[in-house]
Scaffold this motif. Structure first.
Motif, mmCIF file in Angstrom:
data_model
loop_
_atom_site.group_PDB
_atom_site.id
_atom_site.type_symbol
_atom_site.label_atom_id
_atom_site.label_comp_id
_atom_site.label_asym_id
_atom_site.label_seq_id
_atom_site.Cartn_x
_atom_site.Cartn_y
_atom_site.Cartn_z
ATOM 1 N N PRO A 175 14.740 13.701 -56.077
ATOM 2 C CA PRO A 175 13.265 12.923 -56.095
ATOM 3 C C PRO A 175 12.190 13.670 -56.562
ATOM 4 C CG PRO A 175 14.865 12.680 -53.939
ATOM 5 C CD PRO A 175 15.301 13.769 -54.815
ATOM 6 N N ALA A 176 12.295 15.059 -56.580
ATOM 7 C CA ALA A 176 11.079 15.688 -57.188
ATOM 8 C C ALA A 176 11.184 15.617 -58.736
ATOM 9 C CB ALA A 176 11.254 17.316 -56.691
ATOM 10 N N PHE A 177 12.249 15.691 -59.523
ATOM 11 C CA PHE A 177 12.311 15.323 -60.722
ATOM 12 C C PHE A 177 11.881 13.915 -61.187
ATOM 13 C CE2 PHE A 177 13.702 19.828 -61.360
ATOM 14 C CZ PHE A 177 13.443 19.970 -62.360
ATOM 15 N N ARG A 178 12.342 13.123 -60.349
ATOM 16 C CA ARG A 178 12.143 11.682 -60.680
ATOM 17 C C ARG A 178 10.628 11.367 -60.536
ATOM 18 N NH1 ARG A 178 16.411 8.424 -61.421
ATOM 19 N NH2 ARG A 178 14.973 6.398 -61.120
ATOM 20 N N VAL A 179 9.912 12.066 -59.474
ATOM 21 C CA VAL A 179 8.515 11.984 -59.497
ATOM 22 C C VAL A 179 7.693 12.524 -60.599
ATOM 23 C CG1 VAL A 179 6.697 12.477 -58.170
ATOM 24 C CG2 VAL A 179 8.445 11.573 -57.041
ATOM 25 N N LEU A 180 8.181 13.693 -60.945
ATOM 26 C CA LEU A 180 7.524 14.611 -61.607
ATOM 27 C C LEU A 180 7.668 14.119 -63.391
ATOM 28 C CD1 LEU A 180 5.701 16.886 -62.151
ATOM 29 C CD2 LEU A 180 7.691 18.259 -62.560
ATOM 30 N N LEU A 181 8.804 13.801 -63.599
ATOM 31 C CA LEU A 181 9.418 13.563 -65.038
ATOM 32 C C LEU A 181 10.088 11.960 -65.319
ATOM 33 C CD1 LEU A 181 11.638 16.926 -65.845
ATOM 34 C CD2 LEU A 181 9.119 16.328 -66.032
ATOM 35 N N GLY A 182 10.205 11.203 -64.292
ATOM 36 C CA GLY A 182 10.728 9.961 -64.334
ATOM 37 C C GLY A 182 12.180 9.980 -64.593
ATOM 38 N N PRO A 183 12.792 8.496 -64.500
ATOM 39 C CA PRO A 183 14.133 8.546 -64.874
ATOM 40 C C PRO A 183 14.724 9.014 -66.373
ATOM 41 C CG PRO A 183 13.061 6.426 -65.324
ATOM 42 C CD PRO A 183 12.179 7.286 -64.713
ATOM 43 N N PHE A 184 15.872 9.532 -66.373
ATOM 44 C CA PHE A 184 16.612 10.267 -67.216
ATOM 45 C C PHE A 184 17.633 9.178 -67.947
ATOM 46 C CE2 PHE A 184 19.349 14.123 -69.137
ATOM 47 C CZ PHE A 184 18.893 13.760 -70.552
ATOM 48 N N GLU A 185 17.272 8.315 -68.799
ATOM 49 C CA GLU A 185 18.155 7.244 -69.321
ATOM 50 C C GLU A 185 18.890 7.409 -70.445
ATOM 51 O OE1 GLU A 185 15.454 4.116 -69.192
ATOM 52 O OE2 GLU A 185 15.496 3.780 -66.980
ATOM 53 N N HIS A 186 18.514 8.404 -71.120
ATOM 54 C CA HIS A 186 19.200 8.595 -72.698
ATOM 55 C C HIS A 186 19.357 9.959 -72.909
ATOM 56 C CE1 HIS A 186 17.702 4.592 -73.243
ATOM 57 N NE2 HIS A 186 16.480 4.727 -73.023
ATOM 58 N N PRO A 187 20.675 10.492 -72.330
ATOM 59 C CA PRO A 187 21.044 11.870 -72.612
ATOM 60 C C PRO A 187 21.847 11.968 -73.931
ATOM 61 C CG PRO A 187 22.603 10.553 -70.901
ATOM 62 C CD PRO A 187 21.441 9.854 -71.386
ATOM 63 N N GLY A 188 22.151 10.948 -74.454
ATOM 64 C CA GLY A 188 22.982 11.033 -75.973
ATOM 65 C C GLY A 188 22.298 11.590 -76.986
ATOM 66 N N SER A 189 21.123 11.864 -76.997
ATOM 67 C CA SER A 189 20.242 12.655 -78.012
ATOM 68 C C SER A 189 19.388 13.584 -77.593
ATOM 69 C CB SER A 189 19.601 11.611 -78.954
ATOM 70 O OG SER A 189 18.641 10.832 -78.123
ATOM 71 N N ARG B 188 12.098 5.136 -55.722
ATOM 72 C CA ARG B 188 12.761 3.914 -54.975
ATOM 73 C C ARG B 188 13.502 2.706 -56.072
ATOM 74 N NH1 ARG B 188 10.897 3.088 -49.878
ATOM 75 N NH2 ARG B 188 9.783 4.874 -49.056
ATOM 76 N N HIS B 189 13.433 3.238 -57.340
ATOM 77 C CA HIS B 189 13.962 2.002 -58.238
ATOM 78 C C HIS B 189 13.301 0.678 -58.198
ATOM 79 C CE1 HIS B 189 17.164 5.095 -58.990
ATOM 80 N NE2 HIS B 189 17.139 5.034 -57.755
ATOM 81 N N SER B 190 11.963 0.784 -58.018
ATOM 82 C CA SER B 190 11.009 -0.397 -58.030
ATOM 83 C C SER B 190 10.485 -0.813 -59.308
ATOM 84 C CB SER B 190 10.058 -0.317 -57.015
ATOM 85 O OG SER B 190 9.158 -1.561 -57.013
ATOM 86 N N ASP B 191 11.077 -1.542 -60.253
ATOM 87 C CA ASP B 191 10.487 -1.882 -61.558
ATOM 88 C C ASP B 191 9.071 -2.677 -61.357
ATOM 89 O OD1 ASP B 191 12.614 -0.505 -62.806
ATOM 90 O OD2 ASP B 191 13.585 -2.280 -63.044
#
Length: 525
Positions: free
Chosen positions: A63-77, A214-217
């Protein structure tokens, strides 16, 4: 009547670009350099797709990293990982930069009497607001260009992804400028206007962080940061959030225009509270400094507590995260030295906390320059207060506050999950390095003129060569420029008194030079 309201906008815009060109050029260079350096760091920490996927499944899910940096969605590059690592933080920075420039051109010019002089010529009521909007827009454009160039050159991002990342900067930067335009009409002082703007930006950042956890778009899309995330560089790129940001920014500018027509020059919609009838307790420069800095100190303390809690919340799992990511452990040891990984992590984060405390100290001591340019310093020196006392009063308050501020970081880190004694010790040993940075800032204020950049320039150098330099492999001799490099690496290393005394001596020497320089020049310079 409407055309007369904007009369002189072109001339004021040229003046604003002349005074703010350093911010524009600095934004371009700083953003490009940040992304290039971060991409280099990512290659060392997680150079393979497998390592980045491991990063996505471990540390990125906390949760701490999601608050600070947001979701990590593209690890491919490398580019997608780089954007996750610093993207949201740099978006918040550009919003603050845009707000700072707009407030400087509008409210600060009124506060210092410049707007009144200019207004005696053929200049319309809205000219300063228009000039500020143009200057802030150019800063945002420079940051967007720097982002795109940095990702393309440093991370090998494609043209579409790099431009999309730049579009994220435009979204948040435009919103920050719009918020500042309204705040400049509401608050009467430039400092209050900027503080209100930054507070709104941080609140939006916090709302975005809570929504990501909370994954609330739906909630996420209510903030400029959510609009930026919806652009989705390195994924299914979408451009519609640019339209949302443009409409929001134009709407805020319309509100600012309406509010500007309802207030007098130099006033704000919210009048400041009257001071006490008696000022018997404000007889010395130190007492005045303490009164003026009381509220900002509370804000800084809360921010430091938040940082400490964030760091402490990661400590219980840092060993597992380091083992899962491979390169992360090596990167931490380059920052914090040898030893148990949790001890290395606490020491490395304590150094960053020291940089934050140094930022508070510099914000305090740079009041001398503001008081000088605003004519207040001459009034102080017309009393029994000497030059030395006027110069050193903010430095004394900052110097005395360093240890308590560092202790707050350590206590928050310990309470949140780290060993309390180790966390406090790791934070407190940063004090001499902080004093050196603050003393360098005092020297810059004492010399005056262009040398005032020493204040924040010293902090930037300490951050780049002391933190980023270790991660990207800068030469050892260059890293030694940062005073934080010489601080004992507690708790992973033994405490040594000699470096602490040496750094304290350097700080005292810089303060002595500052006093000599201030005594020998005119005020104002």
């Amino acid at each position: 009547m409407r055309s007369r309201a904007w009369a002189g906008t072109a001339g004021l815009t040229r003046l604003a670009l002349s005074t703010e060109r350093r911010w524009i050029l600095g934004a371009l260079v700083a953003y490009a350099a940040t992304y290039v350096a971060t991409a280099s760091q990512i290659r060392q920490i997680a150079g393979t797709v497998g390592e980045r996927v491991g990063l996505q499944g471990t540390v990125a899910q906390t949760p701490a990293f999601r608050v600070l940096l947001g979701p990590f969605e593209h690890p491919g590059s490398i580019g997608g990982t780089t954007l996750w690592r610093v993207g949201l933080f740099m978006l918040a920075v550009v919003a603050v930069l845009a707000a700072t420039v707009l407030v400087r051109v509008t409210r600060r010019a009124e506060e210092q009497g410049q707007a009144e002089l200019v207004g005696a010529a053929a200049v319309g009521r809205l000219a300063a607001l228009g000039a500020g909007a143009v200057a802030a827009s150019l800063v945002v454009l420079a940051a967007a260009l720097g982002t795109a160039v940095g990702l393309a050159a440093g991370a090998g991002a494609g043209a579409v992804d790099a431009v999309a990342a730049g579009a994220q900067v435009l979204c948040v930067g435009a919103a920050g400028a719009g918020v500042a335009a309204v705040a400049a009409q509401v608050a009467q002082a430039s400092r209050a206007a900027l503080g209100l703007s930054i507070g709104i930006v941080l609140a939006a950042y916090a709302v975005r962080g809570a929504a990501d956890v909370r994954h609330s778009d739906v909630v996420d899309r209510l903030t400029p940061f959510g609009w930026a995330e919806a652009i989705d560089p390195f994924g299914a790129v979408s451009w519609w959030p640019l339209l949302t940001a443009a409409v929001a920014a134009l709407g805020l500018m319309v509100v600012a225009i309406v509010l500007r027509g309802r207030r007098d020059l130099g006033s704000g919609l919210l009048a400041p509270r009257p001071g006490p009838a008696s000022a018997g307790s404000l007889r010395t420069p130190v007492a005045v400094t303490l009164r003026l800095e009381a509220r900002p100190a509370v804000v800084w303390t809360l921010a430091l507590v938040g940082f400490g809690v964030f760091v402490g919340s990661l400590v219980p799992t840092i060993d597992r995260l380091g083992a899962a990511e491979g390169g992360l452990a090596d990167a931490l040891r380059r920052l914090g030295g040898a030893g148990a990984l949790t001890d290395v992590f606490v020491g490395a984060m304590a150094s960053i906390g020291g940089l934050a405390v140094a930022g508070w100290g510099l914000a305090l001591v740079t009041r001398v320059h503001g008081d000088e340019t605003g004519g207040r310093l001459e009034q102080v020196l017309a009393t029994s207060a000497s030059r030395t006392r006027a110069l050193l009063a903010p430095a004394a308050v900052a110097g005395a506050g360093v240890l308590p501020a560092l202790a707050v970081v350590g206590l928050a880190t310990g309470v949140a999950g780290a060993d309390l004694g180790d966390a406090v010790a790791a934070s407190v040993v940063q004090a001499p390095a902080v004093w050196v940075v603050v003393a360098l800032g005092v020297l810059g204020q004492a010399v005056g003129g262009r040398w005032t950049v020493l204040a924040w320039g010293g902090l930037v150098v300490a951050t780049v060569v002391g933190q980023v330099g270790a991660a990207v492999g800068m030469p050892e001799w260059l890293q030694q420029v940062s005073p934080f490099t010489h601080v004992p690496g507690v708790p992973s290393e033994r405490f040594e008194i000699v470096p602490e005394l040496a750094l304290s001596g350097v700080a005292a020497l810089l303060l002595g030079l500052a006093v000599l320089a201030f005594r020998r020049r005119d005020v104002p310079r």
